[in-house]
Motif scaffolding. Sequence first.
Motif, mmCIF file in Angstrom:
data_model
loop_
_atom_site.group_PDB
_atom_site.id
_atom_site.type_symbol
_atom_site.label_atom_id
_atom_site.label_comp_id
_atom_site.label_asym_id
_atom_site.label_seq_id
_atom_site.Cartn_x
_atom_site.Cartn_y
_atom_site.Cartn_z
ATOM 1 N N ASP A 98 0.847 -1.216 0.000
ATOM 2 C CA ASP A 98 0.000 0.000 0.000
ATOM 3 C C ASP A 98 0.873 1.253 0.000
ATOM 4 O O ASP A 98 0.723 2.146 0.839
ATOM 5 N N PRO A 101 -1.030 4.902 -0.121
ATOM 6 C CA PRO A 101 -1.509 5.355 1.195
ATOM 7 C C PRO A 101 -0.366 5.597 2.183
ATOM 8 O O PRO A 101 -0.422 6.540 2.984
ATOM 9 N N THR A 105 0.011 9.401 3.609
ATOM 10 C CA THR A 105 -0.089 9.590 5.058
ATOM 11 C C THR A 105 1.155 10.283 5.593
ATOM 12 O O THR A 105 1.066 11.230 6.387
ATOM 13 N N LEU A 161 -8.628 9.728 3.619
ATOM 14 C CA LEU A 161 -9.533 8.600 3.831
ATOM 15 C C LEU A 161 -10.127 8.117 2.512
ATOM 16 O O LEU A 161 -10.300 6.906 2.305
ATOM 17 N N LEU A 164 -7.469 6.016 0.874
ATOM 18 C CA LEU A 164 -7.372 4.708 1.522
ATOM 19 C C LEU A 164 -8.464 3.774 1.013
ATOM 20 O O LEU A 164 -8.209 2.603 0.701
ATOM 21 N N VAL A 169 -8.027 -0.133 1.269
ATOM 22 C CA VAL A 169 -7.701 -0.189 2.692
ATOM 23 C C VAL A 169 -8.998 -0.042 3.481
ATOM 24 O O VAL A 169 -9.644 1.008 3.428
ATOM 25 N N TRP A 175 -8.650 2.988 13.462
ATOM 26 C CA TRP A 175 -8.858 4.379 13.060
ATOM 27 C C TRP A 175 -9.188 5.253 14.272
ATOM 28 O O TRP A 175 -9.003 6.474 14.219
ATOM 29 N N ARG A 257 0.214 5.935 10.418
ATOM 30 C CA ARG A 257 0.197 4.816 9.469
ATOM 31 C C ARG A 257 -0.352 3.557 10.121
ATOM 32 O O ARG A 257 -1.128 2.819 9.511
ATOM 33 N N LEU A 260 -4.188 3.965 10.403
ATOM 34 C CA LEU A 260 -4.999 4.063 9.192
ATOM 35 C C LEU A 260 -4.789 2.931 8.192
ATOM 36 O O LEU A 260 -5.724 2.570 7.473
ATOM 37 N N ILE A 261 -3.577 2.390 8.114
ATOM 38 C CA ILE A 261 -3.252 1.438 7.052
ATOM 39 C C ILE A 261 -3.219 0.027 7.630
ATOM 40 O O ILE A 261 -2.415 -0.278 8.523
#
Length: 302
Positions: A98, A101, A105, A161, A164, A169, A175, A257, A260-261
Amino acid sequence: MTQLLEKPPAPAAAPSPAELAARHGLAVSGARVPLGTYVRRLWRRRHFVTAFATARLTAQYSQAKLGQLWQVMTPLLNAAVYYFVFGVLMNTKHDVPDYVPFLVTGVFVFTFTQQSALAGTRAVSGNLGLVRALHFPRAALPLSYCAQQLQQLLFSLVALLAILLCFGVPPTASWLLVPPALALQFTFNAGLALALARLGARTPDVAQLMPFVLRTWMYASGVMWSIDKVLADRNLPHAVTVLLEANPAAVYIDLMRFALIDSFHASQLPAHVWAWAVGWALLAGVGGFIFFWKAEDTYGRG
């Protein structure tokens, strides 16, 4: 005859300006007050901080045809340039799941700190008219600039977002870690901006030097590349490893990261990452605030 030769009594000495001021309850304009009093005065002006930040954010792109869209487009265009240079030409996206993203980020989070620091250096020196005309806690200025950058980041997070989701993602419970991570980063940024505001007010050359310092800091913070992969593939000295992992910008980037990922696992985080995040926030936030307050009576003078 004796009475005529006697000298008249000397007139009483006129009181000094300091004695007159004390007698009538006057104080030096802009004098530094005790820290507790200063904090209370600053809290009473919290509405000015948020209103000043919002006004600056609204006026920032008022002359551009795309208006406030530039709040999101600017970091996205930066991310696109970094992707081409580092991801494609230098192939740093290799073995980084990813990567888009991951990169976006890093760019958004570092930009938050970068712009807060740059704005902080000019917070006092760039508002001398306001500082000299009105009496208020000068810390309100760098704090309002940091609040402006936080609002900017919140707009950018909407685009992040969306990116993502477009790259598959999924939303997860992690989150929920975004608000505490951002709160710690904001505290760190505010302290950094306060410290730089004092330095910038005393030495204007600091504002000219900061872009070079921040660019170097960005390259060392894992914005475009994975610190975890570099440390795993190279036998670096222990001191270098500690510096890379404890770098405050890298710490907050890693936390975001991880939050979110989905493919960024806890094993990629440095040890005690939350302790580092809290420690940097307290050190910069409290230390920067006290450092700025100690020179409160010098801003706008000379």
